[in-house]
Design an enzyme around this catalytic site. Structure first.
Site, PDB file in Angstrom:
ATOM      1  N   ASP A 210      39.350  39.172  26.345  1.00  0.00           N
ATOM      2  CA  ASP A 210      39.863  40.230  26.099  1.00  0.00           C
ATOM      3  C   ASP A 210      40.165  41.211  27.626  1.00  0.00           C
ATOM      4  O   ASP A 210      40.464  42.196  27.302  1.00  0.00           O
ATOM      5  CB  ASP A 210      38.532  41.200  25.875  1.00  0.00           C
ATOM      6  CG  ASP A 210      37.516  40.577  26.823  1.00  0.00           C
ATOM      7  OD1 ASP A 210      36.913  40.111  26.377  1.00  0.00           O
ATOM      8  OD2 ASP A 210      36.689  41.893  27.207  1.00  0.00           O
TER       9      ASP A 210
ATOM     10  N   THR B 211      34.070  36.540  23.406  1.00  0.00           N
ATOM     11  CA  THR B 211      34.772  37.856  23.995  1.00  0.00           C
ATOM     12  C   THR B 211      35.301  38.932  24.418  1.00  0.00           C
ATOM     13  O   THR B 211      35.172  39.794  24.278  1.00  0.00           O
ATOM     14  CB  THR B 211      36.040  37.815  22.424  1.00  0.00           C
ATOM     15  OG1 THR B 211      34.434  37.554  21.931  1.00  0.00           O
ATOM     16  CG2 THR B 211      37.061  36.534  21.324  1.00  0.00           C
TER      17      THR B 211
ATOM     18  N   HIS C  41      23.654  34.020  37.040  1.00  0.00           N
ATOM     19  CA  HIS C  41      23.857  34.368  36.194  1.00  0.00           C
ATOM     20  C   HIS C  41      23.533  35.101  35.751  1.00  0.00           C
ATOM     21  O   HIS C  41      22.167  35.761  35.957  1.00  0.00           O
ATOM     22  CB  HIS C  41      23.654  32.597  35.791  1.00  0.00           C
ATOM     23  CG  HIS C  41      23.790  31.062  35.900  1.00  0.00           C
ATOM     24  ND1 HIS C  41      23.545  30.668  35.655  1.00  0.00           N
ATOM     25  CD2 HIS C  41      24.993  31.589  37.033  1.00  0.00           C
ATOM     26  CE1 HIS C  41      24.464  29.012  36.070  1.00  0.00           C
ATOM     27  NE2 HIS C  41      25.465  30.305  36.703  1.00  0.00           N
TER      28      HIS C  41
ATOM     29  N   ARG D 226      35.531  40.146  43.883  1.00  0.00           N
ATOM     30  CA  ARG D 226      36.356  38.908  43.852  1.00  0.00           C
ATOM     31  C   ARG D 226      37.957  38.715  44.080  1.00  0.00           C
ATOM     32  O   ARG D 226      38.398  39.947  43.120  1.00  0.00           O
ATOM     33  CB  ARG D 226      35.993  38.319  42.209  1.00  0.00           C
ATOM     34  CG  ARG D 226      34.391  38.243  42.407  1.00  0.00           C
ATOM     35  CD  ARG D 226      33.940  37.268  40.549  1.00  0.00           C
ATOM     36  NE  ARG D 226      32.899  37.246  40.652  1.00  0.00           N
ATOM     37  CZ  ARG D 226      31.840  37.529  39.434  1.00  0.00           C
ATOM     38  NH1 ARG D 226      32.865  37.873  38.243  1.00  0.00           N
ATOM     39  NH2 ARG D 226      30.595  37.164  39.606  1.00  0.00           N
TER      40      ARG D 226
ATOM     41  N   LYS E 133      29.862  31.391  33.186  1.00  0.00           N
ATOM     42  CA  LYS E 133      28.436  30.617  32.700  1.00  0.00           C
ATOM     43  C   LYS E 133      26.962  30.907  31.954  1.00  0.00           C
ATOM     44  O   LYS E 133      27.283  30.830  30.563  1.00  0.00           O
ATOM     45  CB  LYS E 133      28.162  29.985  33.485  1.00  0.00           C
ATOM     46  CG  LYS E 133      29.064  28.329  34.339  1.00  0.00           C
ATOM     47  CD  LYS E 133      29.212  27.554  35.601  1.00  0.00           C
ATOM     48  CE  LYS E 133      27.938  28.230  36.636  1.00  0.00           C
ATOM     49  NZ  LYS E 133      29.671  28.507  36.964  1.00  0.00           N
TER      50      LYS E 133
ATOM     51  N   GLY F 156      33.805  29.626  40.241  1.00  0.00           N
ATOM     52  CA  GLY F 156      32.872  29.752  39.546  1.00  0.00           C
ATOM     53  C   GLY F 156      33.099  31.243  39.141  1.00  0.00           C
ATOM     54  O   GLY F 156      34.045  31.996  38.846  1.00  0.00           O
ATOM     55  N   ASP F 157      32.033  31.998  38.648  1.00  0.00           N
ATOM     56  CA  ASP F 157      31.929  33.192  38.066  1.00  0.00           C
ATOM     57  C   ASP F 157      32.795  33.145  36.547  1.00  0.00           C
ATOM     58  O   ASP F 157      33.868  34.131  36.566  1.00  0.00           O
ATOM     59  CB  ASP F 157      32.151  34.158  38.966  1.00  0.00           C
ATOM     60  CG  ASP F 157      31.980  34.337  39.974  1.00  0.00           C
ATOM     61  OD1 ASP F 157      30.501  34.324  41.079  1.00  0.00           O
ATOM     62  OD2 ASP F 157      32.144  34.100  41.375  1.00  0.00           O
TER      63      ASP F 157
HETATM   64  P1  IMP Z   1      27.419  29.121  50.149  1.00  0.00           P
HETATM   65  O1  IMP Z   1      27.251  28.161  48.382  1.00  0.00           O
HETATM   66  O2  IMP Z   1      26.626  29.766  49.959  1.00  0.00           O
HETATM   67  O3  IMP Z   1      27.766  28.060  50.864  1.00  0.00           O
HETATM   68  O4  IMP Z   1      28.890  29.262  50.343  1.00  0.00           O
HETATM   69  C1  IMP Z   1      30.267  28.685  49.793  1.00  0.00           C
HETATM   70  C2  IMP Z   1      30.583  28.991  48.897  1.00  0.00           C
HETATM   71  O5  IMP Z   1      30.933  29.059  48.012  1.00  0.00           O
HETATM   72  C3  IMP Z   1      31.532  30.717  49.305  1.00  0.00           C
HETATM   73  O6  IMP Z   1      33.480  31.171  49.413  1.00  0.00           O
HETATM   74  C4  IMP Z   1      31.364  31.189  48.262  1.00  0.00           C
HETATM   75  O7  IMP Z   1      31.577  32.292  47.855  1.00  0.00           O
HETATM   76  C5  IMP Z   1      31.053  30.644  47.258  1.00  0.00           C
HETATM   77  N1  IMP Z   1      30.375  30.717  46.670  1.00  0.00           N
HETATM   78  C6  IMP Z   1      29.035  29.736  46.279  1.00  0.00           C
HETATM   79  N2  IMP Z   1      27.835  30.279  44.992  1.00  0.00           N
HETATM   80  C7  IMP Z   1      28.534  30.934  44.225  1.00  0.00           C
HETATM   81  C8  IMP Z   1      28.923  31.274  42.754  1.00  0.00           C
HETATM   82  O8  IMP Z   1      28.095  31.320  41.874  1.00  0.00           O
HETATM   83  N3  IMP Z   1      30.064  32.089  42.551  1.00  0.00           N
HETATM   84  C9  IMP Z   1      31.096  31.634  43.079  1.00  0.00           C
HETATM   85  N4  IMP Z   1      31.079  31.197  44.014  1.00  0.00           N
HETATM   86  C10 IMP Z   1      30.074  30.540  44.954  1.00  0.00           C
END
Ligand code: IMP
Length: 430
Positions: free
Chosen positions: A333, A414, A41, A305, A16, A12-13
């Protein structure tokens, strides 16, 4: 016409938001198909920053249909609070540009309670969830006791659903030392929200099918990332939905043949929020630097993070599982100015080499990454819009990633600015 699925290929992150926004300008329909308001997002359009959690990114653009598919878990209160915030920023949202699948399960306050109660009780075994009730809501969906959007229209059905739901939750709450649910309060809250929510309810599978046949372009917007997938992620440190591309079909009611291109979003290094294995995590100055330069703080929870080197083993794995046709490589970058860069090309566990991350948690805990070192670059790549703007070492790094993951770069981003993008393949091209 091509329909495109966008999925995050790491934890994630991956950035997107920007890519989805870029693509949504070319799409007619933008659909979320899994997850809920745990997503974050960020879109930067001109001087305005929009922060979305539940609504599809296309909502900020005029003349687009935003869809929340049945694969999502929907907190109606969070939905209207997000709608209010966007309205205050001048975005008009109504039934003409937002449609919600009538078979979408709801997240209720009791799901959030349970999420927090469990995390608090778990001590060191906690998952590090976003506390939004995502897991408990999906459990109730597969447990056949959830309340779905369409249930709100009929008091008798709703009452029977609440009976079933509370029988389960009250027993759980007693076990966790919490008070039983105040049924009258829940009913009153649902009665208040139902007339606001129901006008958006629709048979999404049918309408999207018609739009597809009419040649409309559909963008399926994934949330979270592939390594948080309930089946293929680093279980149990995952979210509770299928985050791989296949979910775009079942999470909206479209057949798999409606997907023409899968775009995997990949950050030029690795991050993760919450607990769980992270083979290339850096606890040193390099990790600190990645976090600072990359502004690596969660959009939803504000948590810092965890940061580390690019892990080609994991991205190769997720690209295969999601059938990724091309990647969008983001945040290159952030690597500017590193003397040396490392890429993980394999793992060693107890003297045995692996070219994939094994499933067993005990093995994952003992993984040592095998790194390949590459020369960094001093020049700035921020804002580059063509390959010619990139230093040779940066191009080499990108090409090596392509080779290692077995997937070509379709787009290279970038900076957070939408036009700071190098386009190699247009995923929407026929
Ligand atoms: P939950 O989705 O709230 O149940 O969280 C479960 C795991 O997914 C945890 O480690 C959260 O930090 C991670 N997580 C949930 N949504 C995101 C996101 O949009 N980006 C990154 N990590 C996420």
């Amino acid at each position: 016409m091509a329909n495109v699925v966008v999925v995050g290929a790491q934890w994630g992150d991956e950035g997107k938001g920007k890519i989805v926004d870029w693509l949504s300008e070319r799409a007619d329909v933008i659909a979320r198909f899994q997850g809920g308001h745990n997503a974050g997002h960020t879109l930067v359009i001109g001087n305005t920053v929009f922060k979305l959690s539940l609504l599809p990114s296309g909502i900020v653009r005029k003349d687009k249909l935003a869809v929340i598919g049945n694969g999502v878990v929907l907190d109606p209160w969070a939905l209207f609070s997000e709608i209010d915030k966007l309205s205050a920023q001048g975005v008009e949202i109504g039934t003409a540009n937002l449609m919600i699948a009538e078979n979408t399960p709801l997240i209720l306050p009791l799901h959030q309670d349970l999420d927090r109660l469990r995390e608090d009780a778990a001590g060191t075994a906690k998952i590090g969830t976003t506390g939004r009730g995502i897991g408990p809501a999906y459990e109730d969906k597969v447990g056949r006791r959830t309340i779905r959007v369409a249930d709100l229209a009929d008091p008798e059905t709703l009452s029977a659903r609440i009976d079933r739901l509370l029988a389960h939750h009250d027993a759980l709450r007693v076990g966790l030392g919490a008070a039983p649910i105040d049924r009258a309060d829940l009913e009153a809250r649902l009665a208040e929200i139902a007339p606001k929510l129901l006008p958006f309810a629709a048979p999404v599978w049918k309408i999207m099918g018609e739009m597809r046949r009419a040649g409309k372009r559909i963008l399926f917007e994934g949330a979270q990332g592939s390594l948080l997938d309930i089946d293929f992620g680093t279980y149990p440190y995952v979210t509770s939905s299928t985050t791989m591309s296949g979910m775009a079909a079942t999470g909206t009611g479209m057949g798999p043949s409606s997907i023409d291109f899968v775009l995997g979003i990949v950050k030029a290094y690795t991050t993760r929020v919450g607990e769980g294995p992270f083979p290339t995590e850096l606890d040193d100055d390099d990790g600190q630097r990645l976090g600072e330069r990359g502004h690596e703080f969660g959009t939803v929870t504000g948590r810092k993070r965890r940061c580390g080197w690019f892990d080609a083993v994991l991205v190769r794995q997720t690209c295969q599982i999601s059938g990724v046709n091309g990647i969008a490589l983001t945040k290159l970058d952030v690597l500017d100015g590193f003397e040396t860069l490392k890429i993980c090309v394999g793992y060693e566990i107890d003297g045995v080499r692996y070219d994939y991350l094994p499933t067993a948690a005990a093995l994952q805990a003992r993984v040592t990454p095998i790194y390949e070192e590459m020369a960094g670059w001093n020049e700035s790549t921020e804002g580059a819009r063509s390959w010619a703007d990139l230093p040779a070492a940066a191009i080499k790094y990108v090409r090596r990633i392509e080779e290692l993951i077995g997937c070509p770069v379709a787009m290279l981003s970038t900076s957070p600015e939408r036009d700071d993008t190098i386009l190699v393949t247009d995923p929407f091209a026929d």
